[in-house]
Design a protein around this motif. Structure first.
Motif: not given
Length: 97
Positions: A2-7, A12-15, A26-30
């Motif tokens: 399993a991969r760990a969910p991001l905070t 927000d930093a990635a976005l 709970d998704q990244l969308r584009r």
């Protein structure tokens, strides 16, 4: 494994480095709009190859020239992980619109 969910802070930093992407349900969308169906399909095939290389696959919706993407990680409880951010960055790099 399993991969760990991001905070939320990490998401927000990635976005901040992924213009046009948003965090929702709970998704990244584009959404991408292309000049026509062939161009949209070409994009889908291109990102599909990268997704397969990363062994991480987006949800993809296509209607004519519009492609909508959603990323989350099933084995992390359908939350966003670093794998989603990595794939979003790759998609951003290959997108031409």
């Amino acid at each position: 494994m399993a991969r760990a969910p991001l905070t939320k802070e990490a998401i927000d930093a990635a976005l901040a480095e992924l213009p046009g992407w948003r965090f929702e349900a709970d998704q990244l969308r584009r959404e991408y709009k292309f000049g026509g169906f062939k161009e949209a399909l070409s994009f889908i095939v291109r990102i599909g190859m990268h997704a397969e290389e990363q062994n991480h696959h987006p949800e993809i919706w296509n209607v004519y020239s519009t492609v909508r993407l959603a990323l989350n990680t099933h084995d992390a409880g359908n939350k966003v992980t670093e794998a989603d951010v990595k794939l979003a960055r790759t998609i951003q790099e290959v997108a031409w619109v």
